[in-house]
Design a protein around this motif. Sequence first.
Motif, PDB file in Angstrom:
ATOM      1  N   SER A  19      70.823  66.537  35.769  1.00 56.51           N
ATOM      2  CA  SER A  19      70.103  67.355  34.791  1.00 56.51           C
ATOM      3  C   SER A  19      68.655  66.906  34.652  1.00 56.51           C
ATOM      4  O   SER A  19      67.733  67.737  34.643  1.00 56.51           O
ATOM      5  CB  SER A  19      70.804  67.289  33.427  1.00 56.51           C
ATOM      6  N   ARG A  38      62.979  70.767  39.368  1.00 58.22           N
ATOM      7  CA  ARG A  38      63.562  72.089  39.651  1.00 58.22           C
ATOM      8  C   ARG A  38      64.355  72.069  40.958  1.00 58.22           C
ATOM      9  O   ARG A  38      64.445  73.053  41.664  1.00 58.22           O
ATOM     10  CB  ARG A  38      62.501  73.194  39.713  1.00 58.22           C
ATOM     11  N   ASP A  62      72.370  74.860  42.814  1.00 55.23           N
ATOM     12  CA  ASP A  62      73.366  75.263  41.812  1.00 55.23           C
ATOM     13  C   ASP A  62      74.704  75.568  42.476  1.00 55.23           C
ATOM     14  O   ASP A  62      75.764  75.254  41.927  1.00 55.23           O
ATOM     15  CB  ASP A  62      72.877  76.482  41.030  1.00 55.23           C
ATOM     16  N   ALA A  89      78.094  77.904  30.838  1.00 59.73           N
ATOM     17  CA  ALA A  89      76.850  77.582  31.546  1.00 59.73           C
ATOM     18  C   ALA A  89      75.888  78.767  31.527  1.00 59.73           C
ATOM     19  O   ALA A  89      74.702  78.604  31.232  1.00 59.73           O
ATOM     20  CB  ALA A  89      77.153  77.166  32.983  1.00 59.73           C
ATOM     21  N   THR A  91      72.289  78.905  29.390  1.00 60.63           N
ATOM     22  CA  THR A  91      71.006  79.187  30.027  1.00 60.63           C
ATOM     23  C   THR A  91      70.363  80.424  29.401  1.00 60.63           C
ATOM     24  O   THR A  91      69.151  80.444  29.158  1.00 60.63           O
ATOM     25  CB  THR A  91      71.166  79.365  31.548  1.00 60.63           C
ATOM     26  N   VAL A 136      68.980  79.379  25.924  1.00 65.56           N
ATOM     27  CA  VAL A 136      67.757  78.590  26.064  1.00 65.56           C
ATOM     28  C   VAL A 136      66.598  79.494  26.491  1.00 65.56           C
ATOM     29  O   VAL A 136      65.482  79.385  25.970  1.00 65.56           O
ATOM     30  CB  VAL A 136      67.956  77.427  27.060  1.00 65.56           C
ATOM     31  N   GLY A 137      66.859  80.405  27.416  1.00 69.12           N
ATOM     32  CA  GLY A 137      65.830  81.341  27.854  1.00 69.12           C
ATOM     33  C   GLY A 137      65.326  82.209  26.719  1.00 69.12           C
ATOM     34  O   GLY A 137      64.108  82.435  26.594  1.00 69.12           O
ATOM     35  N   LEU A 158      63.376  78.533  34.740  1.00 66.81           N
ATOM     36  CA  LEU A 158      64.293  77.751  33.913  1.00 66.81           C
ATOM     37  C   LEU A 158      65.427  77.205  34.777  1.00 66.81           C
ATOM     38  O   LEU A 158      66.168  77.969  35.397  1.00 66.81           O
ATOM     39  CB  LEU A 158      64.854  78.640  32.796  1.00 66.81           C
ATOM     40  N   HIS A 170      69.007  75.871  35.866  1.00 63.31           N
ATOM     41  CA  HIS A 170      70.355  76.185  35.385  1.00 63.31           C
ATOM     42  C   HIS A 170      71.293  74.972  35.455  1.00 63.31           C
ATOM     43  O   HIS A 170      72.297  74.923  34.758  1.00 63.31           O
ATOM     44  CB  HIS A 170      70.914  77.347  36.223  1.00 63.31           C
ATOM     45  N   SER A 201      72.466  73.285  32.163  1.00 67.02           N
ATOM     46  CA  SER A 201      73.451  74.098  31.433  1.00 67.02           C
ATOM     47  C   SER A 201      74.826  73.990  32.076  1.00 67.02           C
ATOM     48  O   SER A 201      75.838  73.937  31.367  1.00 67.02           O
ATOM     49  CB  SER A 201      73.006  75.559  31.392  1.00 67.02           C
TER      50      SER A 201
END
Length: 141
Positions: free
Chosen positions: A18, A25, A78, A104, A108, A111-112, A125, A127, A130
């Motif tokens: 995380s 990223r 991911d 998850a 996300t 949060v977005g 953002l 993922h 999350s």
Amino acid sequence: MGEMWEFAVLAVWCVWLSVTDLRTRRLPNAVTLSGAVAIVGVAGLRGELRPAIVGALLLAGVYLFMHLASPASMGGGDVKLALGLGAATGTAGSAVWLAAAVGAFALTALVGCVLRVAGRRVEDLPHGPSMCFATLAALTL
């Protein structure tokens, strides 16, 4: 994920990934894939190989589909992370697997929305955090 030490190791792995995802990223292949192998290996030693593999393949399949449909919105890291997290939740049962998978995406999205309301960019953002948080939460609850 029956033992406390297993959960602790999973939590450390999730925090590492995380933090890496938030900073860069990116989710490094060496970390995501070695973690997935370790989780499946421990599940095999516990006699839970089948649910681990099914959970891993189902979750990674969902993420792979989304990655192929929209590569800009779902990264390959991911997909690889989904292997390990799907294996971990697969051994805990379908309700836990589903809670982590849905959680998850919901996290996300939440949060977005919060970032967008605050006037911040949400196009990049990550993922992974999350995914990790939802997995740990589902396994705890």
